[in-house]
Design a protein around this motif. Sequence first.
Motif, PDB file in Angstrom:
ATOM      1  N   LEU A 178       0.832  -1.197   0.000  1.00 48.72           N
ATOM      2  CA  LEU A 178       0.000   0.000   0.000  1.00 48.72           C
ATOM      3  C   LEU A 178       0.869   1.251   0.000  1.00 48.72           C
ATOM      4  N   ALA A 179       2.002   1.188   0.677  1.00 42.45           N
ATOM      5  CA  ALA A 179       2.982   2.273   0.684  1.00 42.45           C
ATOM      6  C   ALA A 179       4.271   1.787   0.034  1.00 42.45           C
ATOM      7  N   ASN A 180       4.879   2.635  -0.777  1.00 41.13           N
ATOM      8  CA  ASN A 180       6.179   2.296  -1.350  1.00 41.13           C
ATOM      9  C   ASN A 180       7.290   2.413  -0.325  1.00 41.13           C
ATOM     10  N   LEU A 181       7.104   3.316   0.633  1.00 47.87           N
ATOM     11  CA  LEU A 181       8.136   3.573   1.620  1.00 47.87           C
ATOM     12  C   LEU A 181       7.491   4.186   2.850  1.00 47.87           C
ATOM     13  N   ALA A 182       7.941   3.762   4.032  1.00 50.56           N
ATOM     14  CA  ALA A 182       7.505   4.360   5.298  1.00 50.56           C
ATOM     15  C   ALA A 182       8.731   4.907   6.011  1.00 50.56           C
ATOM     16  N   VAL A 183       8.642   6.149   6.460  1.00 48.81           N
ATOM     17  CA  VAL A 183       9.793   6.817   7.080  1.00 48.81           C
ATOM     18  C   VAL A 183       9.322   7.592   8.308  1.00 48.81           C
ATOM     19  N   PRO A 184      10.234   7.939   9.209  1.00 52.55           N
ATOM     20  CA  PRO A 184       9.849   8.839  10.305  1.00 52.55           C
ATOM     21  C   PRO A 184       9.295  10.156   9.760  1.00 52.55           C
ATOM     22  N   GLY A 185       8.382  10.746  10.495  1.00 52.13           N
ATOM     23  CA  GLY A 185       7.696  11.943  10.011  1.00 52.13           C
ATOM     24  C   GLY A 185       8.618  13.055   9.592  1.00 52.13           C
ATOM     25  N   GLU A 186       9.703  13.243  10.334  1.00 55.50           N
ATOM     26  CA  GLU A 186      10.623  14.333  10.012  1.00 55.50           C
ATOM     27  C   GLU A 186      11.415  14.072   8.727  1.00 55.50           C
ATOM     28  N   GLU A 187      11.366  12.830   8.234  1.00 53.16           N
ATOM     29  CA  GLU A 187      12.089  12.492   7.016  1.00 53.16           C
ATOM     30  C   GLU A 187      11.180  12.415   5.781  1.00 53.16           C
ATOM     31  N   LEU A 188       9.886  12.684   5.972  1.00 58.78           N
ATOM     32  CA  LEU A 188       8.929  12.498   4.878  1.00 58.78           C
ATOM     33  C   LEU A 188       9.261  13.375   3.678  1.00 58.78           C
ATOM     34  N   ASP A 189       9.485  14.659   3.893  1.00 60.07           N
ATOM     35  CA  ASP A 189       9.749  15.569   2.775  1.00 60.07           C
ATOM     36  C   ASP A 189      11.024  15.178   2.030  1.00 60.07           C
ATOM     37  N   ASN A 190      12.073  14.829   2.770  1.00 59.21           N
ATOM     38  CA  ASN A 190      13.317  14.437   2.109  1.00 59.21           C
ATOM     39  C   ASN A 190      13.157  13.151   1.317  1.00 59.21           C
ATOM     40  N   ALA A 191      12.401  12.201   1.847  1.00 64.17           N
ATOM     41  CA  ALA A 191      12.178  10.947   1.137  1.00 64.17           C
ATOM     42  C   ALA A 191      11.434  11.183  -0.174  1.00 64.17           C
ATOM     43  N   VAL A 192      10.454  12.076  -0.136  1.00 64.81           N
ATOM     44  CA  VAL A 192       9.713  12.397  -1.361  1.00 64.81           C
ATOM     45  C   VAL A 192      10.610  13.111  -2.359  1.00 64.81           C
ATOM     46  N   ARG A 193      11.457  14.007  -1.881  1.00 65.62           N
ATOM     47  CA  ARG A 193      12.394  14.683  -2.785  1.00 65.62           C
ATOM     48  C   ARG A 193      13.358  13.696  -3.434  1.00 65.62           C
ATOM     49  N   ASP A 194      13.858  12.739  -2.667  1.00 56.98           N
ATOM     50  CA  ASP A 194      14.771  11.740  -3.231  1.00 56.98           C
ATOM     51  C   ASP A 194      14.068  10.895  -4.290  1.00 56.98           C
ATOM     52  N   LEU A 195      12.833  10.483  -4.013  1.00 60.77           N
ATOM     53  CA  LEU A 195      12.084   9.687  -4.983  1.00 60.77           C
ATOM     54  C   LEU A 195      11.800  10.501  -6.237  1.00 60.77           C
ATOM     55  N   THR A 196      11.441  11.753  -6.063  1.00 57.91           N
ATOM     56  CA  THR A 196      11.189  12.624  -7.203  1.00 57.91           C
ATOM     57  C   THR A 196      12.428  12.753  -8.074  1.00 57.91           C
ATOM     58  N   SER A 197      13.573  12.966  -7.461  1.00 61.45           N
ATOM     59  CA  SER A 197      14.822  13.090  -8.218  1.00 61.45           C
ATOM     60  C   SER A 197      15.119  11.815  -8.991  1.00 61.45           C
ATOM     61  N   ALA A 198      14.880  10.663  -8.380  1.00 61.74           N
ATOM     62  CA  ALA A 198      15.125   9.393  -9.064  1.00 61.74           C
ATOM     63  C   ALA A 198      14.197   9.218 -10.266  1.00 61.74           C
ATOM     64  N   LEU A 199      12.934   9.641 -10.112  1.00 62.59           N
ATOM     65  CA  LEU A 199      11.986   9.534 -11.220  1.00 62.59           C
ATOM     66  C   LEU A 199      12.365  10.453 -12.374  1.00 62.59           C
ATOM     67  N   LEU A 200      12.910  11.622 -12.040  1.00 61.47           N
ATOM     68  CA  LEU A 200      13.280  12.578 -13.085  1.00 61.47           C
ATOM     69  C   LEU A 200      14.569  12.204 -13.796  1.00 61.47           C
ATOM     70  N   ALA A 201      15.325  11.251 -13.242  1.00 61.23           N
ATOM     71  CA  ALA A 201      16.609  10.884 -13.840  1.00 61.23           C
ATOM     72  C   ALA A 201      16.435  10.133 -15.155  1.00 61.23           C
ATOM     73  N   ALA A 202      15.344   9.403 -15.313  1.00 59.54           N
ATOM     74  CA  ALA A 202      15.107   8.640 -16.542  1.00 59.54           C
ATOM     75  C   ALA A 202      14.494   9.527 -17.608  1.00 59.54           C
ATOM     76  N   PRO A 203      14.753   9.253 -18.897  1.00 64.21           N
ATOM     77  CA  PRO A 203      14.126  10.038 -19.965  1.00 64.21           C
ATOM     78  C   PRO A 203      12.604   9.988 -19.873  1.00 64.21           C
ATOM     79  N   ARG A 204      11.969  11.127 -20.098  1.00 67.90           N
ATOM     80  CA  ARG A 204      10.522  11.232 -19.892  1.00 67.90           C
ATOM     81  C   ARG A 204       9.741  10.239 -20.748  1.00 67.90           C
ATOM     82  N   ASP A 205      10.055  10.138 -22.034  1.00 64.11           N
ATOM     83  CA  ASP A 205       9.268   9.270 -22.911  1.00 64.11           C
ATOM     84  C   ASP A 205       9.371   7.809 -22.503  1.00 64.11           C
ATOM     85  N   ALA A 206      10.531   7.400 -21.981  1.00 65.33           N
ATOM     86  CA  ALA A 206      10.678   6.021 -21.525  1.00 65.33           C
ATOM     87  C   ALA A 206       9.795   5.756 -20.307  1.00 65.33           C
ATOM     88  N   VAL A 207       9.702   6.727 -19.411  1.00 68.32           N
ATOM     89  CA  VAL A 207       8.840   6.579 -18.239  1.00 68.32           C
ATOM     90  C   VAL A 207       7.373   6.520 -18.664  1.00 68.32           C
TER      91      VAL A 207
END
Length: 263
Positions: A196-225
């Motif tokens: 149901l969740a891809n990742l569970a983290v302590p509350g204070e780490e939520l924003d950083n975890a989302v930023r890291d995931l976002t950066s990883a998603l943006l690393a691949a070419p858009r059309d391939a995604v």
Amino acid sequence: MTSPDSVLDKDGVRLTVEDAVATVTLTNPDKRNAQSPALWRALVQAGRSLPGSVRVVVLRAEGKSFSAGLDRQAFTPEGFDGEPSFLALARSVDAELDAVIAEYQEAFTWWRRNDIVSIAAVQGHAIGAGFQLALACDLRVVAQDVQFAMRETSLGLVPDLTGTKPLVSLVGYARALEICATGRYVHADEAERTGLANLAVPGEELDNAVRDLTSALLAAPRDAVIETKALLEGAASRTYEDQRTAERAAQARRLRDLAAASD
């Protein structure tokens, strides 16, 4: 990176855009981001307002709770100002009631568009409509204090804001039925364990975890995604052979695009 541009801010919803990332924020923490028809219309408008450059949409909420679900004022005789009460809607003809519910559902449908990847950052309570809004996104990153619950059945209703299909797809029919029929809480450990969740983290780490995931998603070419997302979205409804065919067609498009780019 540029500074975020404010695109929309109304009825408990704020949309900001920073380069390829859009952030949709629920902004009524005093009411635990309870939902209303006005909020749903604002969410629809947010989806329609996304610039074509956006690749990732993050859904987050201010305060301790993601969303406590539908504002109970909907079930009072007076309802919301300028809105028909749910009690009045219940007495309308079938076609009218169906059309109104379909309009409400639009707030939950655009998050899975193939041209974007959506991430729900969920903390605290995500109840009923709040649970379904988190389910509307492609991915979910949750804080350790998250409490998902589908309370509609307990109130004599059903989950009708597009949440049933993704819930069954993520956790299976039997667990989905048990979660909905009992209305119990699903906490972070179970959410992560069951998918149901891809990742569970302590509350204070939520924003950083989302930023890291976002950066990883943006690393691949858009059309391939985009092509990969379309393949995965359609896999459940295709036969094995049809999925093989879809993979070949998608790969042919990618190879031709890469070859054209190298000319």
